[in-house]
Each structure stands twice: as C-alpha cells, then as structure tokens.
Design an enzyme around this catalytic site. Sequence first.
Site, PDB file in Angstrom:
ATOM      1  N   GLY A  17      18.343  -6.700   4.010  1.00  0.00           N
ATOM      2  CA  GLY A  17      17.374  -5.687   3.597  1.00  0.00           C
ATOM      3  C   GLY A  17      17.970  -4.318   3.833  1.00  0.00           C
ATOM      4  O   GLY A  17      18.702  -3.789   2.999  1.00  0.00           O
ATOM      5  N   GLY A  73     -18.346   5.897   2.509  1.00  0.00           N
ATOM      6  CA  GLY A  73     -18.489   4.543   1.979  1.00  0.00           C
ATOM      7  C   GLY A  73     -18.012   4.422   0.549  1.00  0.00           C
ATOM      8  O   GLY A  73     -17.443   3.400   0.141  1.00  0.00           O
ATOM      9  N   GLU A  86      13.618   1.030  -0.836  1.00  0.00           N
ATOM     10  CA  GLU A  86      14.734   1.956  -1.070  1.00  0.00           C
ATOM     11  C   GLU A  86      15.121   2.715   0.201  1.00  0.00           C
ATOM     12  O   GLU A  86      15.427   3.915   0.167  1.00  0.00           O
ATOM     13  CB  GLU A  86      14.425   2.902  -2.231  1.00  0.00           C
ATOM     14  CG  GLU A  86      14.372   2.148  -3.552  1.00  0.00           C
ATOM     15  CD  GLU A  86      14.543   3.013  -4.779  1.00  0.00           C
ATOM     16  OE1 GLU A  86      15.283   4.010  -4.711  1.00  0.00           O
ATOM     17  OE2 GLU A  86      13.929   2.678  -5.804  1.00  0.00           O
TER      18      GLU A  86
END
Length: 401
Positions: free
Chosen positions: A151, A359, A382
């Site tokens: 990664g 809400g 990235e």
Amino acid sequence: MFSVSARRAEGPQLNSLDVFTDEENMFRDSVKRFAVDVIGPKVREMDEKESMDPIIIQGLFEQGLMGIETSAEHGGAEASFTSAIIAIEELAKIDPSVSVMCDVHNTLVNTILRKYGTKEQQDKWLPLLSESKASAGCLLGSFCLSEPVSGSDAFALQTRAKKDGDDWVINGSKMWITNSYEAEIFLIFANIDPSKGYKGITCFIATKDMGVQIAKKEEKLGIRASSTCTLNFDDLRIPAENIIGGEGRGYKLAIEILNEGRIGIAAQMLGLAQGAFDKAVPYTYQRTQFGQPIGTFQGMQFQIAEAAVELETARLLTYNAARRKEEGRSFTKEAAMAKYWASNVAQRVSGSAIEWCGGVGFTRETGIEKFWRDSKIGAIYEGTSNIQLQTIAKFIQQEYS
C-alpha cells in the site's frame, strides 16, 4: 527614489492565486453546469446502488472532461493542468465519486501516456481515452499499482512479468483499484526482475479483453459510486510494444505521476468541503430557533467563519501546487501539503455541516452526510496523511539540517 510600482512593471505580472485565464473561467462554468444539471439528479441513486451511471461516464467524455490536457490532435481539450484541477474541484462539489473517476483518468492514466508514451503509443491510446466514439464507446482508464502487501510501501509489489517471445506474461493481483469495474484500459505495474528490487518495476498497458479479471468489487463507506476492485492477472499476455517508459522505469513513472495526482485529490477534497459548506450554510439562515436564524448566533457564526478560513487555506495550497507544476517548478512538497490539509479540512467542514443542520443533516435526503462519508478516503488514497507528513518533513530536514 525607490518605486515599487516601477519595479513591478519591469518584472513578471504578479497575480493572486484565484486569478484564472478566460479559458479556465469558461471551463469552470461549463463543468459546473454539467455537474449541477446532469450529475446532481443522479447522485443519491448512484450512491445507494453503489454504481456509476453509464450516462455520466458518457457525458464526461462528450463534455471533453476525459482528455483535459490531451492535445487536440489526440482528441483532447488541450487545456492547462489547472483546468483539470478546476474540473475535479467542481465535480466534487456535486459528487466526489464522479470527481475521482475523472481525476484518475486524467492526472494518472492520460498523463503517463502523454509524458512517457512513444508517439505510436500516444497516437493509438490517447484518442481512445479522450473521445467518445460510436465504434469504441467510452474507454475509461485505470491505474493499477496497489496490492494486498504493498500500500504505502508501493514498491514492495509482488506482481510479476516474464518475457515470452514478443510478449510479456503477467501474473499477480492488484487491490483498491479505482475505476476498475468500468474501465477498459489498464496501466499495470509489474516487476520484470525482482533481483533488481524496485528498479525492475515496469509499466504495461492492457485492455480488459486481454484477460483482466475483476475478483471483487469493494463495498465502501464513501465514494460508493466510484468502483474500487481487486484484480487478478493469470497469464495475462501483453505485447512488448505495450511497455510504457521503458523496462525497469515504472517506479520513476509512479513516483512522478502520484505527485501530480495528489494535487488532484487535494482538489477533490476542496470541492467536497465547499459542496458541504454550500449546502449547509444557507440552511442556518433559514432555520429559526429562539426567535432568530441559528446562523446568526455567535457560536454558529464563529464555526462558519472558521470553516470558511480553512476552505480558503486549502484552496490556496491546492492552486499554488497546481501553478508550480505548470511553471515547471518543484511541487512535491506543495502537493503533499495541499493533499494533507485539504483532506483534513474536508473531514472537518463536512462533519460540521451535518451538525449545523441538526437532524436534517443526518438524513440521506439532504446529501450532506454523504460528503462526510466521502471525505474519509482523502486521508488514505494516493498517499496516506502520514506519508504526506513524512514527505513534508523530509523537505524541512533538507532545508534546515
């Protein structure tokens, strides 16, 4: 007598960072109209279905948004890098999923071909990646670097390529690959000589019909309409002429292109934050409690003002990195700063936007909560935020040690 005005007249024209060319301003207006009119009505449905509407992909090609920097000769808009950043930003104000699809296609896939492809490769592939043709359709591009074990340490990749006559045969897998479900063209990074370490990494271009396999489509928290898949390559045969940039130069391509791509992600996060801000703030002046609009209470005013300041700092960092890249100046540190900060701002502003609307902001109907869900990826792909900080720290060390 010393004259500031005289000295300025003699030197280069100095502008603020939010000054754009007429072409860039017209481009922004065009992208904004497309985003509001065409993408806007489909955002919630695409998010719920976790699928990109083909009409949106078709529209991006028809609007010239999939070959922004590509030459007119190859079917592109032949616009500036800043124009690409503007497009990514404006699309993200409406839907960050569409924005990242456009970003990866332009700043990663197209750019590699434009910068490192041979004339023959550019003549063959760039028109396919830029134009919408009845014969070929819309050929979306995908950038295939990350793997299950590589990664942040991208060059620890395990995908291998072996020469077989005039072809290369690729075996391995890729993970977290954006655009891959809809893509027809793939840039695949594989190691042709593991004994050389990262210097064996090479970039290949392949099409889906060569045998690219989609093993799994991820179900994600955010940017759900943007596809993210695991890909498998089992004896994927690619002609030697499909190597881009030369054997063993894939690591150099990836490093340089990801620096540009980070400005694109900064623009995506900037647009996302602005989109959340633009939706939430008007509501605070419409919603009345205790006899006055909630946006006029000092506590709310300060929160909104602080968010506006953060948005402006993210905008200036992003535009500065883009202009430095266009001017041919170093921009690696500036790109890292822009991506890091814009990702942070996106999370904070979109989270605050939900709270400002109470809400209502928590419901899916307004679309504000989606901006927050989409914002979380900015600190991950990235280059994680920690990787950006590490990059920035290295430049500081070089300057002061």
